[in-house]
Design an enzyme around this catalytic site. Structure first.
Site, mmCIF file in Angstrom:
data_model
loop_
_atom_site.group_PDB
_atom_site.id
_atom_site.type_symbol
_atom_site.label_atom_id
_atom_site.label_comp_id
_atom_site.label_asym_id
_atom_site.label_seq_id
_atom_site.Cartn_x
_atom_site.Cartn_y
_atom_site.Cartn_z
ATOM 1 N N HIS A 70 0.849 -1.190 0.000
ATOM 2 C CA HIS A 70 0.000 0.000 0.000
ATOM 3 C C HIS A 70 0.880 1.234 0.000
ATOM 4 C CE1 HIS A 70 -3.104 2.885 1.168
ATOM 5 N NE2 HIS A 70 -3.959 1.990 0.730
ATOM 6 N N GLU A 83 -7.938 -5.129 0.037
ATOM 7 C CA GLU A 83 -8.520 -5.919 -1.039
ATOM 8 C C GLU A 83 -8.461 -7.418 -0.778
ATOM 9 O OE1 GLU A 83 -10.138 -4.030 -2.587
ATOM 10 O OE2 GLU A 83 -9.141 -2.734 -4.036
HETATM 11 N N1 ACO Z 1 3.726 -7.690 -4.734
HETATM 12 C C1 ACO Z 1 5.044 -7.718 -5.021
HETATM 13 N N2 ACO Z 1 5.840 -6.655 -4.982
HETATM 14 C C2 ACO Z 1 5.283 -5.495 -4.655
HETATM 15 C C3 ACO Z 1 3.917 -5.383 -4.333
HETATM 16 C C4 ACO Z 1 3.134 -6.538 -4.380
HETATM 17 N N3 ACO Z 1 1.823 -6.510 -4.091
HETATM 18 N N4 ACO Z 1 3.634 -4.100 -4.022
HETATM 19 C C5 ACO Z 1 4.791 -3.423 -4.160
HETATM 20 N N5 ACO Z 1 5.783 -4.269 -4.524
HETATM 21 C C6 ACO Z 1 7.200 -3.972 -4.716
HETATM 22 C C7 ACO Z 1 7.457 -3.287 -6.048
HETATM 23 O O1 ACO Z 1 7.676 -4.215 -7.050
HETATM 24 C C8 ACO Z 1 8.660 -2.462 -5.704
HETATM 25 O O2 ACO Z 1 9.763 -3.318 -5.698
HETATM 26 P P1 ACO Z 1 11.227 -2.773 -6.121
HETATM 27 O O3 ACO Z 1 11.619 -1.825 -5.043
HETATM 28 O O4 ACO Z 1 12.053 -4.005 -6.174
HETATM 29 O O5 ACO Z 1 11.062 -2.100 -7.459
HETATM 30 C C9 ACO Z 1 8.426 -2.037 -4.260
HETATM 31 O O6 ACO Z 1 7.565 -3.040 -3.712
HETATM 32 C C10 ACO Z 1 7.739 -0.700 -4.109
HETATM 33 O O7 ACO Z 1 6.648 -0.666 -5.023
HETATM 34 P P2 ACO Z 1 5.921 0.664 -5.457
HETATM 35 O O8 ACO Z 1 5.139 0.389 -6.700
HETATM 36 O O9 ACO Z 1 6.894 1.792 -5.477
HETATM 37 O O10 ACO Z 1 4.960 0.903 -4.226
HETATM 38 P P3 ACO Z 1 3.656 1.748 -4.231
HETATM 39 O O11 ACO Z 1 3.538 2.312 -2.891
HETATM 40 O O12 ACO Z 1 3.614 2.695 -5.369
HETATM 41 O O13 ACO Z 1 2.571 0.628 -4.500
HETATM 42 C C11 ACO Z 1 0.536 -0.506 -4.614
HETATM 43 C C12 ACO Z 1 1.363 0.518 -3.830
HETATM 44 C C13 ACO Z 1 0.253 0.057 -6.019
HETATM 45 C C14 ACO Z 1 -0.796 -0.762 -3.907
HETATM 46 C C15 ACO Z 1 1.350 -1.825 -4.733
HETATM 47 O O14 ACO Z 1 1.691 -2.298 -3.439
HETATM 48 C C16 ACO Z 1 0.627 -2.909 -5.530
HETATM 49 O O15 ACO Z 1 0.708 -2.919 -6.756
HETATM 50 N N6 ACO Z 1 -0.086 -3.844 -4.840
HETATM 51 C C17 ACO Z 1 -0.801 -4.892 -5.517
HETATM 52 C C18 ACO Z 1 -2.145 -4.370 -6.043
HETATM 53 C C19 ACO Z 1 -3.148 -4.117 -4.910
HETATM 54 O O16 ACO Z 1 -3.276 -4.893 -3.976
HETATM 55 N N7 ACO Z 1 -3.872 -2.990 -5.056
HETATM 56 C C20 ACO Z 1 -4.884 -2.561 -4.077
HETATM 57 C C21 ACO Z 1 -4.349 -1.467 -3.215
HETATM 58 S S1 ACO Z 1 -5.454 -1.020 -1.931
HETATM 59 C C22 ACO Z 1 -6.465 0.157 -2.635
HETATM 60 O O17 ACO Z 1 -6.091 0.944 -3.432
HETATM 61 C C23 ACO Z 1 -7.876 0.154 -2.224
#
Ligand code: ACO
Length: 383
Positions: free
Chosen positions: A265, A324
């Site tokens: 998140h 989620e």
């Molecule tokens: N699974 C695996 N790796 C992940 C995940 C995940 N769910 N979430 C983040 N990461 C990793 C990224 O690959 C990145 O890795 P790196 O540093 O090696 O490049 C690192 O964690 C940081 O990721 P960011 O994209 O910079 O983090 P951000 O804060 O932008 O992402 C997000 C938040 C978009 C929710 C992300 O965690 C994600 O894609 N989760 C999966 C989708 C999801 O569950 N969405 C619902 C969110 S809740 C809502 O909006 C109601």
């Protein structure tokens, strides 16, 4: 990737405070969500969705009379105008997913307003009630049409959640199921300056109307990085099948560069407090209504495994369970299809979007950030 550009400008407005709000506060370090002054765990299960909407729209929980009046006002507006139902029929005929049908149908809801451009507090309040009343009817009608069935007319004598389940399944739901949906909608009613709320506020800040702002917000919610994750969460659980398969499955996904849905998140660095509320709801639905906790027990095991593997493969990122993950279980336990999950989210969040539109209209300040131009300059057109 979140973070900053090389010269430390925030990307995607990361960390930028874009508005002041009385609606909700997300404390991502401590895993606390405050809605209109109350912690989520204080509200969820104790107030109805209509009471929570009143809290956001009017700044306080309603008295008994105000609650009854608001509940009645929402209940009597559930039926869809002819034009809206026509759009829902067309969307179903073309196989459009529920969230797209909702976006298209929502846009038509200004057609029967006396003055669609009225953004006074009174008009905004009326439109908020109307939208909250009709979103579930749109989704129920679309779900039935997609299944080749005629829509069922709404009933005003049931709660918003009970009536939704009645319009989908054609019979009054188990009260525990209706309560589960109501608690889900309260849980997702508002959540700080998330992408869809920001989209609604940007639109409202141009002095555009409530229906336009909320139509735009639906488009922002749809994406898998925001509201579109719970469908894939269920696919993941069904694919994993048994706890033994969880670790290789998750490692394989991560090795392929894919994200695990329902985890991570932008703001929460600890477990999302909404996951706490919804896991209890999912457990109750499994035990008391479905009499089958197989999927819930599998989800608990998968959650533990994903957290351990993410910690190992992505150390220091603090990727924890988000809302989620258990949303998927709650909505599945109600008998809903994964394709409707994000539209169900919109039904709850609609009240929060409307509250932000009201707040933004009162503030009356255009949201207009800057961009940094990184393209070429001084080009000449060849003659
Ligand atoms: N699974 C695996 N790796 C992940 C995940 C995940 N769910 N979430 C983040 N990461 C990793 C990224 O690959 C990145 O890795 P790196 O540093 O090696 O490049 C690192 O964690 C940081 O990721 P960011 O994209 O910079 O983090 P951000 O804060 O932008 O992402 C997000 C938040 C978009 C929710 C992300 O965690 C994600 O894609 N989760 C999966 C989708 C999801 O569950 N969405 C619902 C969110 S809740 C809502 O909006 C109601």
């Amino acid at each position: 990737m979140s973070g900053t550009t090389s010269d430390a400008k925030p990307r995607g407005l990361d960390g930028v405070v874009a508005a002041q709000t009385r609606m909700s506060h997300v404390d991502g370090q401590n895993g606390v969500l405050i809605i209109g002054g109350y912690e989520l765990k204080e509200l969820a299960g104790k107030v109805t969705f209509e009471e929570a909407a009143h809290l956001l729209w009017k700044g306080r929980l309603p008295s008994k009379e105000e609650k009854d009046e608001l509940t009645r006002a929402i209940a009597t507006q559930r039926a869809l105008p002819v034009n809206t139902l026509e759009v829902v029929r067309e969307a179903a005929k073309k196989g459009a997913p529920p969230i797209d049908a909702l976006r298209m149908a929502c846009a038509t809801l200004s057609l029967d307003l006396r003055n669609p451009n009225d953004i006074s507090p009174g008009a905004d309040f009326d439109n908020a009630k109307m939208l909250v009343a009709r979103f579930p009817t749109i989704i129920a009608a679309h779900t039935r049409l997609l299944a080749g069935q005629e829509p069922i007319a709404p009933r005003a004598d049931l709660s918003l959640a009970a009536n939704f389940l009645y319009m989908i399944f054609g019979k009054e739901p188990d009260p525990i199921a209706a309560k589960a949906l109501d608690v889900y909608w309260v849980t997702v009613i508002d959540h700080g300056m998330n992408a869809s709320t920001f989209a609604a506020r940007v639109i409202a800040s141009t002095r555009s109307d409530m229906v336009s702002a909320i139509t735009g917000a639906i488009g922002a919610l749809k994406g898998p990085l925001h509201g579109g994750a719970p469908g894939p969460v269920l696919d993941m659980l069904l694919d994993i099948k048994s706890a033994d398969n969880a670790e290789p499955w998750v490692r394989n996904e991560l090795a392929a560069g894919r994200r695990i849905m329902g985890f991570g998140h932008r703001v929460y660095k600890v477990r999302d407090p909404r996951a706490e509320v919804l896991s209890a709801v999912a457990e109750e639905m499994g035990g008391a209504v479905l009499h089958d906790k197989h999927l819930f027990d599998l989800a608990r095991e998968v959650e533990r495994t994903v957290l351990r593997v993410l910690d190992d493969v992505k150390p220091g990122r603090n990727l924890k369970t988000n809302v989620e993950f258990y949303t998927a279980l709650v909505l599945q336990s109600l008998g809903l299809q994964p394709s409707t999950f994000v539209a169900m989210f919109a039904c709850g969040r609609c009240a929060g979007w409307a509250a932000h539109v009201i707040e933004q209209h009162a503030e009356d300040h255009l949201i207009r950030p800057m961009s940094e131009y990184i393209g070429p300059r001084g080009l000449t057109v060849p003659r």
